[in-house]
Design a protein around this motif. Structure first.
Motif, PDB file in Angstrom:
ATOM      1  N   PHE A  51       0.871  -1.172   0.000  1.00  0.00           N
ATOM      2  CA  PHE A  51       0.000   0.000   0.000  1.00  0.00           C
ATOM      3  C   PHE A  51       0.910   1.224   0.000  1.00  0.00           C
ATOM      4  CE2 PHE A  51      -2.731  -3.246   1.514  1.00  0.00           C
ATOM      5  CZ  PHE A  51      -4.041  -2.852   1.283  1.00  0.00           C
ATOM      6  N   GLU A  52       0.325   2.406  -0.208  1.00  0.00           N
ATOM      7  CA  GLU A  52       1.079   3.624  -0.029  1.00  0.00           C
ATOM      8  C   GLU A  52       0.296   4.589   0.849  1.00  0.00           C
ATOM      9  OE1 GLU A  52       1.955   5.724  -3.589  1.00  0.00           O
ATOM     10  OE2 GLU A  52      -0.131   5.801  -4.305  1.00  0.00           O
ATOM     11  N   VAL A  53       1.035   5.330   1.669  1.00  0.00           N
ATOM     12  CA  VAL A  53       0.461   6.355   2.535  1.00  0.00           C
ATOM     13  C   VAL A  53       0.891   7.706   1.993  1.00  0.00           C
ATOM     14  CG1 VAL A  53       0.315   7.239   4.886  1.00  0.00           C
ATOM     15  CG2 VAL A  53       0.584   4.787   4.511  1.00  0.00           C
ATOM     16  N   LEU A  54      -0.077   8.497   1.550  1.00  0.00           N
ATOM     17  CA  LEU A  54       0.193   9.815   0.968  1.00  0.00           C
ATOM     18  C   LEU A  54      -0.046  10.860   2.049  1.00  0.00           C
ATOM     19  CD1 LEU A  54      -1.638   9.240  -2.441  1.00  0.00           C
ATOM     20  CD2 LEU A  54       0.776   8.874  -1.900  1.00  0.00           C
ATOM     21  N   LEU A  55       1.018  11.257   2.736  1.00  0.00           N
ATOM     22  CA  LEU A  55       0.879  12.156   3.873  1.00  0.00           C
ATOM     23  C   LEU A  55       0.574  13.591   3.459  1.00  0.00           C
ATOM     24  CD1 LEU A  55       3.796  10.889   6.146  1.00  0.00           C
ATOM     25  CD2 LEU A  55       1.360  10.368   6.346  1.00  0.00           C
ATOM     26  N   ASP A  56       0.868  13.951   2.218  1.00  0.00           N
ATOM     27  CA  ASP A  56       0.642  15.329   1.780  1.00  0.00           C
ATOM     28  C   ASP A  56      -0.790  15.558   1.310  1.00  0.00           C
ATOM     29  OD1 ASP A  56       3.253  15.819   2.390  1.00  0.00           O
ATOM     30  OD2 ASP A  56       3.988  15.650   0.328  1.00  0.00           O
ATOM     31  N   SER A  57      -1.585  14.517   1.165  1.00  0.00           N
ATOM     32  CA  SER A  57      -2.987  14.688   0.805  1.00  0.00           C
ATOM     33  C   SER A  57      -3.742  15.242   2.011  1.00  0.00           C
ATOM     34  CB  SER A  57      -3.598  13.356   0.376  1.00  0.00           C
ATOM     35  OG  SER A  57      -2.971  12.866  -0.785  1.00  0.00           O
ATOM     36  N   ASP A  58      -4.873  15.875   1.762  1.00  0.00           N
ATOM     37  CA  ASP A  58      -5.677  16.447   2.838  1.00  0.00           C
ATOM     38  C   ASP A  58      -7.127  15.974   2.678  1.00  0.00           C
ATOM     39  OD1 ASP A  58      -6.505  17.890   4.994  1.00  0.00           O
ATOM     40  OD2 ASP A  58      -6.515  19.837   3.974  1.00  0.00           O
ATOM     41  N   PRO A  59      -7.547  14.966   3.475  1.00  0.00           N
ATOM     42  CA  PRO A  59      -6.783  14.276   4.519  1.00  0.00           C
ATOM     43  C   PRO A  59      -5.785  13.283   3.909  1.00  0.00           C
ATOM     44  CG  PRO A  59      -8.934  13.265   4.291  1.00  0.00           C
ATOM     45  CD  PRO A  59      -8.935  14.454   3.367  1.00  0.00           C
ATOM     46  N   PRO A  60      -4.843  12.769   4.716  1.00  0.00           N
ATOM     47  CA  PRO A  60      -3.885  11.783   4.188  1.00  0.00           C
ATOM     48  C   PRO A  60      -4.620  10.570   3.622  1.00  0.00           C
ATOM     49  CG  PRO A  60      -3.244  12.532   6.368  1.00  0.00           C
ATOM     50  CD  PRO A  60      -4.613  13.068   6.137  1.00  0.00           C
ATOM     51  N   ARG A  61      -4.019   9.934   2.628  1.00  0.00           N
ATOM     52  CA  ARG A  61      -4.657   8.799   1.963  1.00  0.00           C
ATOM     53  C   ARG A  61      -3.819   7.536   2.139  1.00  0.00           C
ATOM     54  NH1 ARG A  61      -5.385   9.885  -4.108  1.00  0.00           N
ATOM     55  NH2 ARG A  61      -6.356   7.831  -3.937  1.00  0.00           N
ATOM     56  N   VAL A  62      -4.516   6.409   2.272  1.00  0.00           N
ATOM     57  CA  VAL A  62      -3.887   5.093   2.224  1.00  0.00           C
ATOM     58  C   VAL A  62      -4.468   4.389   1.005  1.00  0.00           C
ATOM     59  CG1 VAL A  62      -3.561   2.884   3.371  1.00  0.00           C
ATOM     60  CG2 VAL A  62      -3.609   4.990   4.726  1.00  0.00           C
ATOM     61  N   ARG A  63      -3.616   4.074   0.031  1.00  0.00           N
ATOM     62  CA  ARG A  63      -4.090   3.561  -1.253  1.00  0.00           C
ATOM     63  C   ARG A  63      -3.414   2.239  -1.572  1.00  0.00           C
ATOM     64  NH1 ARG A  63      -3.123   7.423  -6.298  1.00  0.00           N
ATOM     65  NH2 ARG A  63      -0.964   6.775  -5.928  1.00  0.00           N
TER      66      ARG A  63
END
Length: 229
Positions: free
Chosen positions: A151-163
């Motif tokens: 998976f990837e965790v996108l910390l810069d998204s608002d809110p953060p995303r786990v994809r």
């Protein structure tokens, strides 16, 4: 069972056994054929009575041990182990000391195991950013292993995303004592981020969320190209 109770039961059953043996010996002298049939019936009845008293207590003790091993009924029905893998480092001076922080692109491996007697359905995974600050440092390379399930965790998204990085995505079903391994590729391009994960679950009519961190401490991830570099 307390020792005194066990000793009392042994004495009671020992006395009863002695009485039965004496009666059986007298009956054998009087009429051997009838005595054997009578003794078999008495022994069967005695065994049934003993098991009738012992079996419920043994079952209760076994259930109590299992409940104690499983933990409180109102707690989360799963256990979580966390490992940070596949990481380079950014060496940062945070004022109170120089530390090596995993650089963006590292992997957080989460191993989830059900501790419930029934199956637990994992319904989602969320990231929560606790803080972000500007930070500059030096990047140090580190040899890494290949992830398993990604998976990837996108910390810069608002809110953060786990994809999910593959076709398989939530929900996952894990049976009792069956692990599920998740590798999370963490990314940020903005400073130093403190963050945690929340794993959503449903089990036996209940729903909840379990916080995932590093033994009570938030994850820390630094941008691979820190501001001011």
């Amino acid at each position: 069972m307390p020792r005194a109770d066990r000793r009392h039961r042994v004495l009671v059953w020992g006395g009863a056994g002695g009485a039965v043996a004496a009666a059986a010996g007298a009956a054998l002298l009087w009429d051997p054929g009838q005595a054997l049939a009578w003794a078999a019936g008495v022994l069967a009845a005695a065994a049934a009575a003993y098991l009738g008293q012992q079996a419920p207590q043994q079952l209760q003790e076994a259930l109590a041990r299992r409940r104690a091993a499983r933990g409180p009924a109102g707690g989360d029905p799963l256990a979580v182990a966390v490992e940070v893998r596949n990481h380079d480092y950014v060496t940062l001076d945070l004022g109170d000391g120089v530390v090596d922080v995993p650089a963006a692109g590292h992997t957080v491996r989460v191993v989830v195991t059900s501790t419930a007697s029934s199956a637990v359905v994992l319904t989602g995974l969320r990231a929560e950013v606790l803080s972000r600050e500007e930070a500059a440092g030096d990047l140090a390379r580190h040899a890494a292993e290949l992830p398993v399930r990604r998976f990837e965790v996108l910390l810069d998204s608002d809110p953060p995303r786990v994809r999910a990085l593959a076709e398989s995505d939530f929900p996952y079903r894990i049976a009792a004592d069956e692990p599920e391994v998740l590798d999370l590729l963490v990314s940020t391009e903005r400073g130093l981020v403190r963050w945690v994960l929340w794993l959503d679950w449903a089990s036996a009519g209940r729903q909840g969320s379990t916080r995932i961190d590093l033994q009570g401490h938030a994850f820390r991830t630094a941008a691979r190209l820190p501001s001011g570099a």
